[in-house]
Design a protein around this motif. Structure first.
Motif, short mmCIF file in Angstrom:
data_model
loop_
_atom_site.label_atom_id
_atom_site.label_comp_id
_atom_site.label_asym_id
_atom_site.label_seq_id
_atom_site.Cartn_x
_atom_site.Cartn_y
_atom_site.Cartn_z
N PRO A 12 0.85 -1.20 0.00
CA PRO A 12 0.00 0.00 0.00
C PRO A 12 0.88 1.26 0.00
O PRO A 12 1.84 1.35 0.77
N GLU A 13 0.54 2.19 -0.89
CA GLU A 13 1.39 3.37 -1.08
C GLU A 13 1.61 4.17 0.19
O GLU A 13 2.67 4.75 0.41
N GLU A 14 0.61 4.17 1.08
CA GLU A 14 0.74 5.00 2.29
C GLU A 14 1.81 4.46 3.25
O GLU A 14 2.16 5.12 4.23
N LEU A 15 2.33 3.25 3.00
CA LEU A 15 3.38 2.72 3.87
C LEU A 15 4.79 3.11 3.41
O LEU A 15 5.77 2.78 4.05
N ILE A 16 4.88 3.85 2.30
CA ILE A 16 6.20 4.34 1.87
C ILE A 16 6.53 5.57 2.71
O ILE A 16 5.84 6.58 2.65
N ALA A 17 7.58 5.45 3.52
CA ALA A 17 7.95 6.54 4.44
C ALA A 17 8.43 7.75 3.62
O ALA A 17 9.33 7.64 2.81
N GLN A 18 7.80 8.89 3.86
CA GLN A 18 8.17 10.11 3.12
C GLN A 18 9.13 11.01 3.89
O GLN A 18 9.83 11.82 3.31
N ARG A 24 16.38 8.94 15.14
CA ARG A 24 16.78 7.89 14.20
C ARG A 24 16.55 6.48 14.76
O ARG A 24 16.12 5.58 14.05
N SER A 25 16.91 6.29 16.04
CA SER A 25 16.90 4.92 16.58
C SER A 25 15.55 4.46 17.11
O SER A 25 15.42 3.39 17.67
N SER A 26 14.51 5.31 16.91
CA SER A 26 13.19 4.92 17.42
C SER A 26 12.32 4.26 16.35
O SER A 26 11.15 3.98 16.56
N SER A 27 12.91 4.01 15.18
CA SER A 27 12.15 3.29 14.15
C SER A 27 11.90 1.87 14.64
O SER A 27 12.52 1.41 15.60
N ARG A 28 11.01 1.17 13.96
CA ARG A 28 10.68 -0.19 14.40
C ARG A 28 11.69 -1.17 13.82
O ARG A 28 12.37 -0.88 12.83
N LEU A 29 11.76 -2.33 14.44
CA LEU A 29 12.71 -3.36 14.03
C LEU A 29 12.01 -4.71 14.01
O LEU A 29 11.51 -5.17 15.04
N GLU A 328 1.30 -5.05 10.07
CA GLU A 328 1.62 -4.29 11.29
C GLU A 328 1.91 -2.81 10.99
O GLU A 328 2.35 -2.07 11.87
N ARG A 329 1.71 -2.41 9.72
CA ARG A 329 1.89 -1.02 9.30
C ARG A 329 3.32 -0.51 9.52
O ARG A 329 3.54 0.64 9.97
N TYR A 330 4.29 -1.32 9.21
CA TYR A 330 5.68 -0.86 9.21
C TYR A 330 5.85 0.18 8.09
O TYR A 330 5.09 0.19 7.13
N ARG A 331 6.89 1.03 8.24
CA ARG A 331 7.19 2.03 7.22
C ARG A 331 8.26 1.47 6.29
O ARG A 331 9.24 0.89 6.74
N PHE A 332 8.09 1.65 4.99
CA PHE A 332 8.95 1.00 4.00
C PHE A 332 9.94 1.95 3.33
O PHE A 332 9.74 3.16 3.29
N PHE A 333 10.99 1.34 2.77
CA PHE A 333 12.01 1.97 1.92
C PHE A 333 12.96 2.89 2.69
O PHE A 333 13.15 2.73 3.90
N SER A 334 13.55 3.88 2.01
CA SER A 334 14.73 4.59 2.53
C SER A 334 14.57 5.19 3.94
O SER A 334 15.46 5.09 4.76
N PHE A 335 13.46 5.87 4.19
CA PHE A 335 13.25 6.48 5.51
C PHE A 335 12.39 5.58 6.40
O PHE A 335 11.85 6.04 7.42
N GLY A 336 12.25 4.33 6.04
CA GLY A 336 11.34 3.43 6.75
C GLY A 336 11.99 2.69 7.90
O GLY A 336 13.07 3.06 8.39
N ASP A 337 11.32 1.63 8.33
CA ASP A 337 11.77 0.83 9.47
C ASP A 337 12.82 -0.19 9.03
O ASP A 337 13.16 -0.28 7.86
N ALA A 338 13.30 -0.97 10.01
CA ALA A 338 14.42 -1.88 9.75
C ALA A 338 14.08 -3.33 10.04
O ALA A 338 13.08 -3.62 10.72
N MET A 339 14.94 -4.19 9.54
CA MET A 339 14.79 -5.62 9.77
C MET A 339 16.17 -6.17 10.17
O MET A 339 17.19 -5.73 9.62
N PHE A 340 16.19 -7.06 11.14
CA PHE A 340 17.42 -7.74 11.50
C PHE A 340 17.25 -9.22 11.18
O PHE A 340 16.36 -9.88 11.74
N ILE A 341 18.06 -9.72 10.27
CA ILE A 341 18.00 -11.14 9.90
C ILE A 341 19.09 -11.85 10.68
O ILE A 341 20.28 -11.61 10.45
#
Length: 342
Positions: A12-18, A24-29, A328-341
């Motif tokens: 969904p387009e609204e999940l692209i973080a603008q 910085r460190s308060s994004s979701r993981l 879960e409505r994470y924010r996507f792409f450059s300014f979005g949230d993070a993932m740890f694999i």
């Protein structure tokens, strides 16, 4: 055959973080177990709890140049946009010019009321233009004054503060895009990680805009990767080798750090001081020589980056995690949230 559509998901387009977050460190993981596919939800600063003494965290200390110049064609005053891609000698740059069809060899351009002049020399592959710049003073200082950050096309908001598209550890100038997984770190968080006994190794890979180039071929093995410059010094090589020798993990921050160490590794999975150009394309079936774990952002559907992540954690695990992130409505792409694999 690995098909491009195997890496598609509907976002969904609204999940692209603008816009970047205030802290910085308060994004979701989202923490993804690459063996089981199990996902947990955290805040980025919780990453410290997942790093162990003796591990090595690899960061890419490239610095983004304000590579987007808005000027006009000399004589006509028509607006022109130039994106600096790759620097050659004698102030000649490979660039992307919009509108391109009017930028024929011999066309003269002017920026910042004459602070910077340029001439189109030739058209090269993919329609890029070789441009020679003329100026008084120091090019970097003029660029800093006139240039804008080259934000990806899916970010439509104006960036208030140039530094927010820079990691806090950016040092070596040369990227046309930020290594975005690194945007989540603060100086405080890095200090906490070091105090825990984690080694931090700095490598450099200058990110090209090819990062955003879509895969256009159906069979992904036919996709041609762009070339990017990387550099690893002896200090970083020693830290990474030491972690491997002692049975600890190498955790790369971002696909760029990953591509750097994987490009530079010898056949025994060791690193030495080196620099060069890499076109490495990592997709499922790839055997990692150095990397054990990855901190990364959420990537575009059908991109080479989601293919790299799938090589590490498995396509099904990755797509299921992305589906959960969307739910879960994470924010996507450059300014979005993070993932740890892990």
């Amino acid at each position: 055959m690995l098909r491009k559509e195997d890496f598609y998901f509907n976002l969904p387009e609204e999940l692209i973080a603008q816009d970047p977050l205030e802290d910085r460190s308060s994004s979701r993981l989202l923490v993804l177990d690459k063996e089981t596919g199990e996902a947990e939800h955290h805040i980025f600063k919780d990453i410290v709890g997942y790093l162990n003494p003796g591990d090595c965290l690899v960061i890419n200390d490239t610095k983004v140049i304000p590579a987007r110049l808005i000027g006009e064609r000399e004589g006509t005053g028509a607006k022109v946009e130039v994106l600096l891609l790759k620097r050659n000698e004698n102030d000649i740059w490979e660039t992307l010019v919009k509108p391109g069809r009017k930028a024929k060899p011999g066309t003269k351009l002017v920026f910042g009321n004459g602070l910077l002049h340029a001439e189109v020399l030739e058209v090269v592959e993919e329609g890029n233009r070789m441009i020679q710049f003329h100026y008084e003073g120091i090019f970097e200082e003029i660029l800093d004054q006139l240039g804008q950050m080259p934000l990806p096309p899916y970010i439509t908001h104006q960036l208030e503060d140039k530094n927010r598209y820079q990691t806090v550890y950016a040092k070596h100038t040369g990227s046309a895009a930020a290594p975005t997984a690194g945007l989540h770190f603060t100086p405080e968080l890095l200090k906490e990680i070091e105090e825990k006994g984690v080694d931090i190794a700095r490598v450099t890979l200058h990110v090209g805009l090819g990062t955003f180039r879509p895969v256009k071929v159906e069979n992904i093995l036919e996709h041609h990767m762009h070339s990017e410059f990387y550099q690893i010094d002896q200090n970083a090589a020693d830290k990474i080798n030491r972690a491997k020798e002692n049975g600890h993990r190498v955790i790369c921050v971002g696909t760029t750090s990953c591509r750097t160490v994987e490009s530079a590794a010898d056949e025994n999975g060791r690193l030495h001081e080196c620099s060069g150009w890499t076109e490495i394309f990592i997709y499922p079936g790839y055997k990692f020589k150095i990397l054990d774990c990855l901190i990364t952002n959420f990537h575009l559907p059908e991109s080479t980056l989601i293919m790299l992540v799938s090589a590490l954690a498995g396509r099904e695990h990755v797509l299921a995690a992305y589906e959960e992130a969307i739910k879960e409505r994470y924010r996507f792409f450059s300014f979005g949230d993070a993932m740890f694999i892990k």
